[in-house]
Motif scaffolding. Structure first.
Motif, mmCIF file in Angstrom:
data_model
loop_
_atom_site.group_PDB
_atom_site.id
_atom_site.type_symbol
_atom_site.label_atom_id
_atom_site.label_comp_id
_atom_site.label_asym_id
_atom_site.label_seq_id
_atom_site.Cartn_x
_atom_site.Cartn_y
_atom_site.Cartn_z
ATOM 1 N N ASP A 279 45.205 33.433 56.805
ATOM 2 C CA ASP A 279 44.480 32.683 55.779
ATOM 3 C C ASP A 279 45.424 31.818 54.963
ATOM 4 O OD1 ASP A 279 42.102 33.784 56.510
ATOM 5 O OD2 ASP A 279 42.047 35.297 54.926
ATOM 6 N N MET A 280 44.931 30.651 54.539
ATOM 7 C CA MET A 280 45.637 29.854 53.546
ATOM 8 C C MET A 280 45.337 30.434 52.166
ATOM 9 S SD MET A 280 44.637 26.085 54.944
ATOM 10 C CE MET A 280 45.128 25.338 53.401
ATOM 11 N N ILE A 281 46.269 30.271 51.248
ATOM 12 C CA ILE A 281 45.988 30.598 49.857
ATOM 13 C C ILE A 281 45.225 29.402 49.299
ATOM 14 C CG2 ILE A 281 46.958 31.188 47.611
ATOM 15 C CD1 ILE A 281 47.402 33.312 49.749
ATOM 16 N N PRO A 282 43.926 29.552 49.019
ATOM 17 C CA PRO A 282 43.089 28.383 48.740
ATOM 18 C C PRO A 282 43.178 27.877 47.303
ATOM 19 C CG PRO A 282 41.753 30.364 48.708
ATOM 20 C CD PRO A 282 43.142 30.805 49.050
ATOM 21 N N ALA A 283 43.752 28.666 46.402
ATOM 22 C CA ALA A 283 43.874 28.292 44.993
ATOM 23 C C ALA A 283 44.925 29.214 44.396
ATOM 24 C CB ALA A 283 42.521 28.449 44.281
ATOM 25 N N ASP A 284 45.147 29.139 43.093
ATOM 26 C CA ASP A 284 46.054 30.096 42.450
ATOM 27 C C ASP A 284 45.323 31.412 42.256
ATOM 28 O OD1 ASP A 284 47.906 28.133 42.459
ATOM 29 O OD2 ASP A 284 47.999 27.852 40.289
ATOM 30 N N LEU A 285 45.923 32.508 42.720
ATOM 31 C CA LEU A 285 45.250 33.798 42.763
ATOM 32 C C LEU A 285 46.044 34.863 42.014
ATOM 33 C CD1 LEU A 285 44.474 33.927 46.613
ATOM 34 C CD2 LEU A 285 43.045 32.948 44.823
ATOM 35 N N ARG A 286 45.329 35.780 41.390
ATOM 36 C CA ARG A 286 45.921 37.020 40.880
ATOM 37 C C ARG A 286 45.486 38.135 41.831
ATOM 38 N NH1 ARG A 286 46.966 40.840 36.613
ATOM 39 N NH2 ARG A 286 47.111 42.723 37.887
ATOM 40 N N VAL A 287 46.474 38.821 42.415
ATOM 41 C CA VAL A 287 46.191 39.871 43.380
ATOM 42 C C VAL A 287 45.615 41.085 42.645
ATOM 43 C CG1 VAL A 287 47.157 41.380 45.149
ATOM 44 C CG2 VAL A 287 48.034 39.059 44.880
ATOM 45 N N LEU A 288 44.477 41.587 43.135
ATOM 46 C CA LEU A 288 43.857 42.782 42.565
ATOM 47 C C LEU A 288 44.186 44.020 43.382
ATOM 48 C CD1 LEU A 288 40.343 41.254 41.812
ATOM 49 C CD2 LEU A 288 42.257 41.518 40.227
ATOM 50 N N ALA A 289 44.269 43.883 44.684
ATOM 51 C CA ALA A 289 44.647 44.983 45.570
ATOM 52 C C ALA A 289 45.302 44.379 46.796
ATOM 53 C CB ALA A 289 43.420 45.798 45.972
ATOM 54 N N THR B 247 42.762 41.679 48.189
ATOM 55 C CA THR B 247 41.633 41.161 47.419
ATOM 56 C C THR B 247 42.222 40.532 46.172
ATOM 57 O OG1 THR B 247 40.222 42.941 48.222
ATOM 58 C CG2 THR B 247 39.466 41.727 46.293
ATOM 59 N N ALA B 248 41.804 39.318 45.836
ATOM 60 C CA ALA B 248 42.399 38.601 44.709
ATOM 61 C C ALA B 248 41.319 37.810 43.985
ATOM 62 C CB ALA B 248 43.506 37.660 45.197
ATOM 63 N N VAL B 249 41.597 37.462 42.742
ATOM 64 C CA VAL B 249 40.673 36.665 41.963
ATOM 65 C C VAL B 249 41.314 35.316 41.692
ATOM 66 C CG1 VAL B 249 41.524 37.595 39.761
ATOM 67 C CG2 VAL B 249 39.243 36.556 39.875
ATOM 68 N N ILE B 250 40.521 34.254 41.782
ATOM 69 C CA ILE B 250 41.027 32.901 41.547
ATOM 70 C C ILE B 250 41.189 32.681 40.051
ATOM 71 C CG2 ILE B 250 40.475 30.443 41.733
ATOM 72 C CD1 ILE B 250 39.105 31.014 44.350
ATOM 73 N N VAL B 251 42.386 32.247 39.666
ATOM 74 C CA VAL B 251 42.654 31.990 38.246
ATOM 75 C C VAL B 251 42.723 30.503 37.943
ATOM 76 C CG1 VAL B 251 43.833 34.204 37.953
ATOM 77 C CG2 VAL B 251 45.163 32.166 38.566
ATOM 78 N N ALA B 252 42.913 29.661 38.960
ATOM 79 C CA ALA B 252 42.972 28.216 38.731
ATOM 80 C C ALA B 252 42.648 27.489 40.034
ATOM 81 C CB ALA B 252 44.347 27.792 38.225
ATOM 82 N N THR B 253 41.990 26.341 39.922
ATOM 83 C CA THR B 253 41.633 25.541 41.090
ATOM 84 C C THR B 253 42.039 24.087 40.871
ATOM 85 O OG1 THR B 253 39.424 25.132 40.182
ATOM 86 C CG2 THR B 253 39.659 26.998 41.703
#
Length: 921
Positions: A214-224, A275-281
């Motif tokens: 997978d590409m990293i599609p945006a800035d992410l904070r890793v949750l797990a 699993t990560a949450v997007i913090v910036a796009t």
């Protein structure tokens, strides 16, 4: 602010033919190397990113207004309206005003505008109108054509847009208030659903599920995260991937890229899951903040564009020498310096290929549309030329030479006896793994016999997973049956699995793995390979149920239980496709990570002659020079790592080859980037599609062969215009110099030259629709600016011979030998010059005899006939006095026909001499 950090990237941007993506990466890399911490992005944004890395997962979700089960569709729409699409500003299309200005802003139009201003100041309204029309028509033609081309390209690219896997909640009511957040567990069906959406549709707060490829599609904070390794080479230049975690272990770290629980747009997942949450796009990402500081919007010149630019500047330099020379000769001989200046400027305009950008764009666009009908999507128009120039195609085996429909053919114990227990272990491994499921896993899960006879998945609970990576070439899952014990099941390449085995199962007993048993195992598996079967080893290890987390170190002291063997039959179309590629001068080399015995078996079945074989371990023992020499004479490269594939592509390019690479896996991404033309398929992993220039909607060499031919056809039509324009302009200069030196008046008025040039340029618009002789498509076509200079010298003066003959005709036969009769002279040369220029299109477009052995496409024929008719009508019709021309006597036209026939005969003869000596491209 000074942008010194951009200088190396800009130099590469201008001179090395890098892609726009590589340009941005270089700019960022050079910036990071030279900048202090915090200066890469606004300090406020850097501090926000660091603050998010220090928060707990719950706190991050609360701050972003998100949930562990993801956003609802309504929440995502609200966020998208607030933050906009997930796109970086440099990738957005220009406004129509900016695009129109860009179409106008070139040296050719500036010269025309200057000439129009001078004509207006000298109260020459007709010349002003004609020159103004040239500027408007040239600009609008390019604007409309590029608008259509870009629109077509965008529509084609949308067909292969990258996607990301996100979680979506059905509604707020589905989230119990006391739900414990467990990001390391898959979402429950009533909580959330996984869905694939286009990357540009992502918004802050989206929960993204990541796996290898997978590409990293945006800035992410890793949750797990589970063994998550991310390549940040596009941002930092680090060649090795870095591991990311759910927590930031060192709170003193301030540099954003060094934070352990943040991933940034532009990176990609090498192995593991998260699993990560997007913090910036979009522009709010780390990448976007840097990209906004790069003001250059132009696309990077490819090798072909660089060649076109070189030709343009050769003509401009030629113009800068010849125009002053014409000015001085006419000024001194005629005495009217103003008229001489206008004439010199007209000559300058006549020498400039102002339609070249439009012709190139429309030809590439037409090629892209034709290719799309043949299941080939062009992501970058300029890649079409490389497609036609390709002389070596490096391709993987699976799905290209074979059917890409792998079936589970056999499941045996370590000694070759059919054993259902091996099938059960393989099934559990494939069923429970959450990483990158390849075709082998799909074949196991879809096995009809297994689905009918086995129902064991429900008896086991997944405990943990050790994801696949290309260094280990194996992956493991840990499962538990009724919590009585933990069972580690490892599946992977034979040698890599054997490396961590100490025992082997034989019936109901377990024996130590001795040297004798190892030799017996290799003999059995070699026999399977020679049958064309791909062998995957399966091993197990029982562990006490005391842990819930396992790692690579636990892949030790395993018991080999057997093999699963897969068959991927060759495609019926592969053999004729290989013959067609060979006939068109493209050599096919197989670069695969698979076993050499299986690969050789497949090559034999599809009729690919194998001139040599090298293993990945062999290439490691060679330096680049030895490897390049060996690669020239080797057909099959087996058991390769991703780095070894990339190196092979690079050394072949260093030997002067134009190399294409066809691949669809994460292990192919480095080679795709290293190739002159990266080719992938619509079903490929994100990082492979992102790295590719061409996307195949059908993974077939036959489709690829059609693309190669269309690439060559497109290139050939562009080369026609360049040859025609360069040689014609070169000849016109000689004609003008001779006329200026000996005639007592100007051979043509500035307006005549401009009208003639405008009509000629309009006649070239149909070139993209022209036919190409079959023999011009049989070998790779490369850009060779030096050859063009030779072509100009051979063919340019031919037109001058007949221009001078026309001078003699008008001067001595029709007695247009004084200023009082100059209009008659100018009318005679106007028609002859325009018709000879229009005729040369058909002479130079083919090596054969024009109109008889090779006929142009009807749009080009119709356009040429129309322009020739207009050229004759202007002096002979009622508009003649507006253009300061006059009707010619009918006795002129037999002479004209003789001159044109002689011109054709001499040009045809020169074509034969030139082709025999230098070849015909």
């Amino acid at each position: 602010m000074q942008f010194d950090f951009l200088k190396p990237a800009l130099l590469a941007f201008l001179h090395k033919g890098l892609s726009i993506r590589q340009f941005r990466q270089l700019a960022i890399l050079d910036f990071l190397r030279g900048a202090a911490v915090g200066k890469e992005m606004p300090r406020q944004q850097a501090e926000r990113v660091r603050a998010l890395s220090l928060l707990t997962a719950d706190a991050v979700l609360d701050r972003l207004g998100s949930h562990e089960q993801g956003l609802t569709e309504q929440e995502a729409d609200n966020q998208r309206e607030r933050f906009g699409p997930n796109e970086v500003v440099q990738e957005q299309p220009l406004s129509w005003q900016a695009h129109l200005w860009l179409c106008y802003r070139n040296p050719f139009n500036v010269l025309l505008t200057l000439l129009a201003v001078i004509s207006y100041l000298t109260e020459d309204a007709t010349a002003t109108l004609v020159i103004g029309a040239m500027v408007v028509i040239s600009t609008l033609l390019r604007f409309v054509q590029e608008k259509r081309s870009n629109g077509a390209a965008d529509r084609l690219k949308e067909m292969v847009s990258n996607t990301a896997t996100v979680l979506r909640r059905e509604s707020d009511a589905t989230v119990p208030a006391d739900t414990q957040r467990r990001f390391d567990m898959p979402p429950r069906p009533h909580d959330a659903r996984k869905t694939e959406i286009a990357i540009k549709q992502l918004v802050p707060g989206d929960i993204v599920v990541l796996s290898a490829g997978d590409m990293i599609p945006a800035d992410l904070r890793v949750l797990a995260a589970k063994d998550l390794f991310v390549s940040q080479a596009a941002l930092t230049g680090e060649s090795l991937p870095v591991e990311k975690f759910a927590t930031q272990h060192d709170p003193s770290v301030t540099h954003p890229l060094a934070l352990e629980n943040l991933c940034f747009m532009g990176a990609n997942v090498v192995s593991g899951t998260a699993t990560a949450v997007i913090v910036a796009t979009g522009n709010h990402t780390y990448f976007g903040a840097l990209a906004e500081r790069v003001t250059a919007q132009d696309r990077t010149p490819t090798q072909f564009q660089a060649g076109v630019n070189k030709v343009s500047w050769v003509l401009i330099r030629f113009m800068l020498v010849m125009a002053p020379l014409v000015l001085l000769i006419n000024g001194f001989t005629k005495g009217d310096w103003l008229e001489a200046a206008l004439f010199a400027l007209s000559i300058a305009v006549g020498l400039t290929p102002e339609m070249l950008p439009m012709i190139v764009t429309s030809t590439l666009a037409k090629g892209a549309v034709v290719l799309s009908r043949k299941q080939v999507i062009v992501k970058r128009l300029d890649a079409i030329q490389n497609f036609g120039a390709m002389d070596i195609l490096c391709t993987d085996k699976t799905g290209t030479l074979t059917q890409d429909r792998i079936v589970l053919e056999r499941h045996t114990d370590a000694f070759g006896t059919v054993e259902d227990g091996v099938l059960e272990m393989a099934y559990l491994n494939s069923y429970h793994q959450t990483g990158l499921k390849n075709l082998l896993d799909v074949a196991v899960l879809e096995h009809v016999e297994l689905n009918k006879t086995l129902d064991i998945a429900g008896n086991y609970r997944k405990v943990d997973e050790i994801p696949f990576d290309f260094a280990r070439r194996r992956m493991s899952v840990v499962v538990s049956e009724h919590d009585e014990h933990h069972l580690l099941i490892c599946k992977g390449a034979l040698e890599e699995v054997l490396a961590v085995c100490t025992h082997v199962r034989h019936g109901a007993s377990v024996q130590p793995l001795s040297a004798g048993l190892l030799a017996q195992i290799r003999t059995i598996t070699a026999g399977l390979n020679q049958e064309g079967l791909r062998v995957v080893a399966v091993a197990t290890r029982e562990l006490p149920p005391v842990r819930h987390s396992y790692g690579v170190g636990d892949e030790a002291e395993l018991v080999l239980v057997g093999y699963i063997a897969f068959l991927d039959p060759p495609k019926e179309t592969t053999a004729p496709a290989l013959r067609a590629l060979h006939a068109h001068g493209v050599e096919v080399k197989v670069l695969t990570g698979d076993n050499e015995l299986v690969t050789l078996k497949v090559c034999k079945e599809v009729g690919l002659p194998v001139k040599g074989l090298l293993l990945g371990s062999d290439t490691e023992a060679m330096d680049d020079a030895r490897l390049a020499a060996a690669a020239e004479t080797t057909t099959v490269f087996a058991k390769l790592s991703p780095v070894q594939k990339e190196r092979l592509v690079r050394v072949l390019r260093d030997r002067g080859h134009v190399v294409g690479f066809l691949g669809d896996g994460i292990n192919d991404a480095p080679a795709l980037r290293a190739a002159d033309i990266g080719i992938s398929v619509d079903s490929a992993v994100d990082i492979a599609k992102e790295a590719a220039d061409i996307i195949l909607l059908e993974k077939s060499l036959m489709v690829l062969e059609a693309g190669v031919i269309e690439g060559r056809r497109t290139f050939a039509n562009m080369l026609k215009y360049i040859k025609m324009t360069a040689s014609s302009n070169f000849g016109n200069v000689f004609s003008v110099l001779v006329a200026s030196a000996f005639l007592p008046f100007l051979p043509m008025l500035p307006m005549h030259l401009l009208v003639q040039n405008l009509l000629y340029d309009i006649s070239q618009i149909a070139i993209p629709f022209d036919h190409v002789d079959p023999e011009s498509l049989t070998r790779p076509q490369r850009w060779n600016p030096d050859e063009l200079g030779r072509f100009m010298v051979f063919f340019g003066p031919i037109s001058s011979i007949f221009d001078i003959a026309t001078y003699g005709l008008m001067f001595f036969v029709f007695h247009a030998n004084s200023a009082a009769h100059q209009t008659l002279f100018q009318s005679g040369w106007f028609i002859e010059g325009l018709l000879s220029q229009t005729l040369v299109v058909h002479m130079i477009r083919t090596r054969k005899l024009p109109f008889i052995q090779s006929r142009a496409a009807w749009p080009l024929l119709a356009m040429g006939l129309t322009i020739a008719s207009i050229g004759i009508f202007l002096p002979m019709g009622p508009l003649a006095h507006y253009f300061k021309l006059q009707a010619l006597p009918w006795s002129y036209f037999p002479w004209l026909a003789a001159i044109l026939l002689a011109y054709m005969a001499l040009t045809q003869g020169m074509k034969g001499f030139y082709a025999r000596r230098y070849g015909w491209q």
